[in-house]
Design a protein around this motif. Structure first.
Motif, mmCIF file in Angstrom:
data_model
loop_
_atom_site.group_PDB
_atom_site.id
_atom_site.type_symbol
_atom_site.label_atom_id
_atom_site.label_comp_id
_atom_site.label_asym_id
_atom_site.label_seq_id
_atom_site.Cartn_x
_atom_site.Cartn_y
_atom_site.Cartn_z
ATOM 1 N N UNK A 205 0.833 -1.209 0.000
ATOM 2 C CA UNK A 205 0.000 0.000 0.000
ATOM 3 C C UNK A 205 0.866 1.257 0.000
ATOM 4 N N UNK A 206 1.937 1.267 0.815
ATOM 5 C CA UNK A 206 2.825 2.431 0.868
ATOM 6 C C UNK A 206 3.617 2.567 -0.422
ATOM 7 N N UNK A 207 4.102 1.445 -0.938
ATOM 8 C CA UNK A 207 4.955 1.512 -2.127
ATOM 9 C C UNK A 207 4.178 1.836 -3.391
ATOM 10 N N UNK B 33 -5.427 2.431 0.603
ATOM 11 C CA UNK B 33 -5.799 1.852 1.893
ATOM 12 C C UNK B 33 -5.543 0.356 1.861
ATOM 13 N N UNK B 34 -5.191 -0.199 3.032
ATOM 14 C CA UNK B 34 -4.927 -1.634 3.136
ATOM 15 C C UNK B 34 -6.079 -2.333 3.844
ATOM 16 N N UNK C 82 -12.311 -5.429 6.592
ATOM 17 C CA UNK C 82 -12.037 -6.134 5.339
ATOM 18 C C UNK C 82 -13.280 -6.904 4.903
ATOM 19 N N UNK C 83 -13.562 -6.911 3.615
ATOM 20 C CA UNK C 83 -14.730 -7.642 3.131
ATOM 21 C C UNK C 83 -14.638 -9.123 3.450
ATOM 22 N N UNK C 84 -13.446 -9.614 3.642
ATOM 23 C CA UNK C 84 -13.264 -11.040 3.934
ATOM 24 C C UNK C 84 -13.327 -11.322 5.434
ATOM 25 N N UNK C 85 -13.744 -10.329 6.230
ATOM 26 C CA UNK C 85 -13.774 -10.521 7.683
ATOM 27 C C UNK C 85 -14.694 -11.668 8.077
ATOM 28 N N UNK C 86 -15.733 -11.921 7.271
ATOM 29 C CA UNK C 86 -16.673 -13.009 7.599
ATOM 30 C C UNK C 86 -16.385 -14.247 6.775
ATOM 31 N N UNK D 248 -6.783 1.233 13.321
ATOM 32 C CA UNK D 248 -5.653 0.953 12.441
ATOM 33 C C UNK D 248 -5.401 2.130 11.493
ATOM 34 N N UNK D 249 -4.153 2.559 11.415
ATOM 35 C CA UNK D 249 -3.789 3.680 10.537
ATOM 36 C C UNK D 249 -3.330 3.113 9.195
ATOM 37 N N UNK D 250 -4.281 2.638 8.427
ATOM 38 C CA UNK D 250 -3.971 1.903 7.204
ATOM 39 C C UNK D 250 -4.366 2.650 5.948
ATOM 40 N N UNK D 251 -4.571 3.935 6.058
ATOM 41 C CA UNK D 251 -4.755 4.781 4.872
ATOM 42 C C UNK D 251 -3.482 5.591 4.678
ATOM 43 N N UNK D 252 -3.010 5.638 3.448
ATOM 44 C CA UNK D 252 -1.751 6.326 3.144
ATOM 45 C C UNK D 252 -1.978 7.327 2.021
#
Length: 178
Positions: A17-19, A38-39, A48-52, A170-174
DNA sequence: GAATAGATCCGC
DNA sequence: CGGATCTATTCA
């Protein structure tokens, strides 16, 4: 100037995501610089859509890294993701923002770069829809990512992800800053 | 079958 | 801040 391939995408999602910031997205005859990502990482990430678990929709996230994951949201917009990590582990990077260089935009006759901020707007401008789901960006001739600034330093900020109600810790937006 | 929530965007 | 607009998923 080279194409990113499975080796790049099959890495930890936060790293990808960062790269991806500063890389060039090519789609048909349009291209833009990725300025925001975003990750979404695994079944333990509640946002995450796959959480379930694995469903028909999220199956692509369990597949090979470097494939597109495109879905419709709110009945009117599409979101573009790129699948990351090892096969079997559901994760992807959401492309949230693109900068289109002014000299590449024939339509607008403007000398300003076009900033597409937001995953829905980005897909709308590029005309990305669910027919572009599950495409292999490692090999596609019209849909892929290029690295064009190998030694350039990219400065970015990390924030909570946008538009979600869970996983806000979670700080997962870059996002690129100048 | 029906209900519902959703990784958005725009206008008021 | 609410409405648009639709579909994947869940629940009965």
């Amino acid at each position: 100037m080279y194409r990113l391939d499975q080796k790049f995408f099959q890495q930890p999602t936060l790293k990808v995501a960062k790269k991806l910031l500063g890389k060039k997205l090519i789609f048909n005859n349009l291209c833009g610089i990725i300025n925001e990502t975003e990750a979404y990482i695994g079944e333990d990430d509640p946002a995450c859509h796959a959480a379930k678990g694995k469903t028909k929709r999220t199956a692509v996230m369990y597949g090979m890294a470097g494939y597109s994951y495109v879905y419709m949201i709110y009945g009117m917009y599409y979101c573009l993701n790129i699948v990351t990590e090892n096969e079997g582990f559901p994760a992807a990077v959401l492309i949230r923002g693109l900068t289109l260089p002014a000299d590449k935009i024939i339509k607008l006759n403007s000398n300003k770069d076009l900033i597409l901020n937001g995953p829905g707007k980005l897909c709308s401008y590029l005309e990305i829809n669910t027919s572009h789901n599950n495409i292999n960006l490692n090999t596609s001739k019209f849909f892929y990512i290029q690295d064009h600034n190998i030694n350039k330093q990219i400065d970015y900020i990390a924030t909570p992800r946008i538009g979600i109600k869970v996983g806000l810790d979670k700080l997962w937006r870059f996002k690129i800053i100048n």
